[in-house]
Motif scaffolding. Structure first.
Motif, PDB file in Angstrom:
ATOM      1  N   ARG A  80      -3.811  -0.830   1.720  1.00 27.26           N
ATOM      2  CA  ARG A  80      -3.532  -1.069   3.136  1.00 27.26           C
ATOM      3  C   ARG A  80      -4.630  -0.495   4.026  1.00 27.26           C
ATOM      4  NH1 ARG A  80       2.578   1.010   2.682  1.00 27.26           N
ATOM      5  NH2 ARG A  80       3.316  -0.700   1.392  1.00 27.26           N
ATOM      6  N   SER A  81      -5.209   0.614   3.573  1.00 30.04           N
ATOM      7  CA  SER A  81      -6.243   1.261   4.380  1.00 30.04           C
ATOM      8  C   SER A  81      -7.221   1.966   3.449  1.00 30.04           C
ATOM      9  CB  SER A  81      -5.611   2.272   5.344  1.00 30.04           C
ATOM     10  OG  SER A  81      -5.014   3.321   4.606  1.00 30.04           O
ATOM     11  N   LEU A  82      -8.218   2.581   4.042  1.00 32.18           N
ATOM     12  CA  LEU A  82      -9.211   3.305   3.262  1.00 32.18           C
ATOM     13  C   LEU A  82      -8.592   4.485   2.530  1.00 32.18           C
ATOM     14  CD1 LEU A  82     -12.173   3.713   2.459  1.00 32.18           C
ATOM     15  CD2 LEU A  82     -12.451   5.084   4.525  1.00 32.18           C
ATOM     16  N   SER A  83      -7.674   5.188   3.169  1.00 34.58           N
ATOM     17  CA  SER A  83      -7.051   6.339   2.501  1.00 34.58           C
ATOM     18  C   SER A  83      -6.188   5.894   1.314  1.00 34.58           C
ATOM     19  CB  SER A  83      -6.224   7.150   3.496  1.00 34.58           C
ATOM     20  OG  SER A  83      -5.163   6.371   4.008  1.00 34.58           O
ATOM     21  N   HIS A  84      -5.502   4.753   1.449  1.00 39.77           N
ATOM     22  CA  HIS A  84      -4.735   4.229   0.321  1.00 39.77           C
ATOM     23  C   HIS A  84      -5.666   3.826  -0.820  1.00 39.77           C
ATOM     24  CE1 HIS A  84      -1.357   3.826   3.179  1.00 39.77           C
ATOM     25  NE2 HIS A  84      -0.630   4.004   2.077  1.00 39.77           N
ATOM     26  N   ALA A  85      -6.816   3.242  -0.509  1.00 39.42           N
ATOM     27  CA  ALA A  85      -7.770   2.846  -1.542  1.00 39.42           C
ATOM     28  C   ALA A  85      -8.325   4.069  -2.259  1.00 39.42           C
ATOM     29  CB  ALA A  85      -8.918   2.040  -0.923  1.00 39.42           C
ATOM     30  N   GLN A  86      -8.629   5.110  -1.508  1.00 35.46           N
ATOM     31  CA  GLN A  86      -9.131   6.333  -2.129  1.00 35.46           C
ATOM     32  C   GLN A  86      -8.067   6.991  -2.996  1.00 35.46           C
ATOM     33  OE1 GLN A  86     -10.364   8.367   1.413  1.00 35.46           O
ATOM     34  NE2 GLN A  86     -12.467   7.559   1.297  1.00 35.46           N
ATOM     35  N   GLY A  87      -6.827   6.974  -2.524  1.00 33.09           N
ATOM     36  CA  GLY A  87      -5.731   7.529  -3.318  1.00 33.09           C
ATOM     37  C   GLY A  87      -5.500   6.735  -4.597  1.00 33.09           C
ATOM     38  N   GLY A  88      -5.610   5.411  -4.503  1.00 36.29           N
ATOM     39  CA  GLY A  88      -5.456   4.571  -5.698  1.00 36.29           C
ATOM     40  C   GLY A  88      -6.555   4.824  -6.710  1.00 36.29           C
ATOM     41  N   CYS A  89      -7.779   5.000  -6.218  1.00 35.55           N
ATOM     42  CA  CYS A  89      -8.895   5.313  -7.129  1.00 35.55           C
ATOM     43  C   CYS A  89      -8.702   6.671  -7.781  1.00 35.55           C
ATOM     44  CB  CYS A  89     -10.216   5.271  -6.378  1.00 35.55           C
ATOM     45  SG  CYS A  89     -10.723   3.618  -5.925  1.00 35.55           S
ATOM     46  N   SER A  90      -8.236   7.636  -7.017  1.00 40.67           N
ATOM     47  CA  SER A  90      -7.987   8.966  -7.583  1.00 40.67           C
ATOM     48  C   SER A  90      -6.894   8.911  -8.638  1.00 40.67           C
ATOM     49  CB  SER A  90      -7.589   9.944  -6.481  1.00 40.67           C
ATOM     50  OG  SER A  90      -8.632  10.097  -5.561  1.00 40.67           O
ATOM     51  N   LEU A  91      -5.816   8.188  -8.347  1.00 45.82           N
ATOM     52  CA  LEU A  91      -4.736   8.047  -9.313  1.00 45.82           C
ATOM     53  C   LEU A  91      -5.220   7.367 -10.585  1.00 45.82           C
ATOM     54  CD1 LEU A  91      -1.704   8.223 -10.047  1.00 45.82           C
ATOM     55  CD2 LEU A  91      -1.480   5.952  -9.031  1.00 45.82           C
ATOM     56  N   ALA A  92      -5.991   6.297 -10.435  1.00 54.89           N
ATOM     57  CA  ALA A  92      -6.519   5.600 -11.606  1.00 54.89           C
ATOM     58  C   ALA A  92      -7.444   6.499 -12.406  1.00 54.89           C
ATOM     59  CB  ALA A  92      -7.254   4.335 -11.179  1.00 54.89           C
ATOM     60  N   GLY A  93      -8.240   7.312 -11.727  1.00 52.77           N
ATOM     61  CA  GLY A  93      -9.121   8.244 -12.434  1.00 52.77           C
ATOM     62  C   GLY A  93      -8.335   9.265 -13.232  1.00 52.77           C
ATOM     63  N   TYR A  94      -7.264   9.810 -12.651  1.00 50.86           N
ATOM     64  CA  TYR A  94      -6.432  10.765 -13.387  1.00 50.86           C
ATOM     65  C   TYR A  94      -5.760  10.101 -14.586  1.00 50.86           C
ATOM     66  CZ  TYR A  94      -7.028  14.203  -9.701  1.00 50.86           C
ATOM     67  OH  TYR A  94      -7.557  15.097  -8.821  1.00 50.86           O
ATOM     68  N   LEU A  95      -5.315   8.863 -14.406  1.00 49.51           N
ATOM     69  CA  LEU A  95      -4.682   8.160 -15.521  1.00 49.51           C
ATOM     70  C   LEU A  95      -5.685   7.836 -16.628  1.00 49.51           C
ATOM     71  CD1 LEU A  95      -2.286   5.741 -13.627  1.00 49.51           C
ATOM     72  CD2 LEU A  95      -1.704   7.841 -14.843  1.00 49.51           C
ATOM     73  N   LYS A  96      -6.952   7.635 -16.277  1.00 46.16           N
ATOM     74  CA  LYS A  96      -7.967   7.351 -17.292  1.00 46.16           C
ATOM     75  C   LYS A  96      -8.398   8.609 -18.029  1.00 46.16           C
ATOM     76  CE  LYS A  96      -9.984   3.116 -15.652  1.00 46.16           C
ATOM     77  NZ  LYS A  96     -11.215   2.396 -15.533  1.00 46.16           N
ATOM     78  N   ILE A  97      -8.225   9.763 -17.428  1.00 47.26           N
ATOM     79  CA  ILE A  97      -8.573  11.019 -18.091  1.00 47.26           C
ATOM     80  C   ILE A  97      -7.489  11.413 -19.091  1.00 47.26           C
ATOM     81  CG2 ILE A  97      -8.854  13.500 -17.669  1.00 47.26           C
ATOM     82  CD1 ILE A  97     -10.293  12.781 -15.096  1.00 47.26           C
ATOM     83  N   LEU A  98      -6.277  10.989 -18.893  1.00 49.64           N
ATOM     84  CA  LEU A  98      -5.144  11.394 -19.720  1.00 49.64           C
ATOM     85  C   LEU A  98      -5.228  10.983 -21.194  1.00 49.64           C
ATOM     86  CD1 LEU A  98      -2.421  12.836 -19.535  1.00 49.64           C
ATOM     87  CD2 LEU A  98      -1.392  10.648 -18.965  1.00 49.64           C
ATOM     88  N   PRO A  99      -5.605   9.748 -21.568  1.00 46.48           N
ATOM     89  CA  PRO A  99      -5.581   9.368 -22.986  1.00 46.48           C
ATOM     90  C   PRO A  99      -6.435  10.213 -23.929  1.00 46.48           C
ATOM     91  CG  PRO A  99      -5.671   7.409 -21.658  1.00 46.48           C
ATOM     92  CD  PRO A  99      -5.833   8.571 -20.725  1.00 46.48           C
ATOM     93  N   PRO A 100      -7.634  10.652 -23.567  1.00 49.20           N
ATOM     94  CA  PRO A 100      -8.340  11.520 -24.518  1.00 49.20           C
ATOM     95  C   PRO A 100      -7.579  12.794 -24.845  1.00 49.20           C
ATOM     96  CG  PRO A 100      -9.880  10.698 -22.893  1.00 49.20           C
ATOM     97  CD  PRO A 100      -8.513  10.281 -22.445  1.00 49.20           C
TER      98      PRO A 100
END
Length: 120
Positions: free
Chosen positions: A30-50
């Protein structure tokens, strides 16, 4: 080394920057802050599997080494001293592939063991 110097940065850029799920999160924000939050969430989820793949193997190896160093006194189910030839050696290459299944079969209770075997 050339594969690490040339191939790894290219794969890292794909994995961390232009992965389809990450791009979709940014485009649907919806906005830049939502996009940044989504990227941060995706980054945390990508760190989890290792961590989910490496930590159980490290735990199994620690149990095995502790059993061997104490000659079967601590964690006796991890090194069967009577049948040491049949027991897998987690310190060698081929035996180390059995660390996660051994962790499940030797440490988990029956119900959780069945659930984990089904999920593998």
């Amino acid at each position: 080394w050339t594969g690490m110097l040339i191939g790894q940065p290219i794969m890292s850029v794909w994995y961390w920057c232009v992965d389809q799920t990450l791009v979709q999160r940014v485009f649907s924000a919806r906005s830049l802050s939502h996009a940044q939050g989504g990227c941060s969430l995706a980054g945390y989820l990508k760190i989890l599997p290792p961590f989910l793949m490496v930590i159980p193997g490290m735990i199994a190896r620690c149990f095995f080494e502790e059993c061997l160093s104490s000659e079967g006194v601590r964690f006796p189910q991890w090194c069967d001293m009577e049948n040491i030839q049949r027991s897998p050696d987690l310190s060698k290459g081929p035996g180390s592939n059995q660390a996660y299944p051994l962790l499940i079969t030797r440490s988990f209770p029956d119900g959780l063991r069945g659930l984990m075997v089904v999920s593998m």
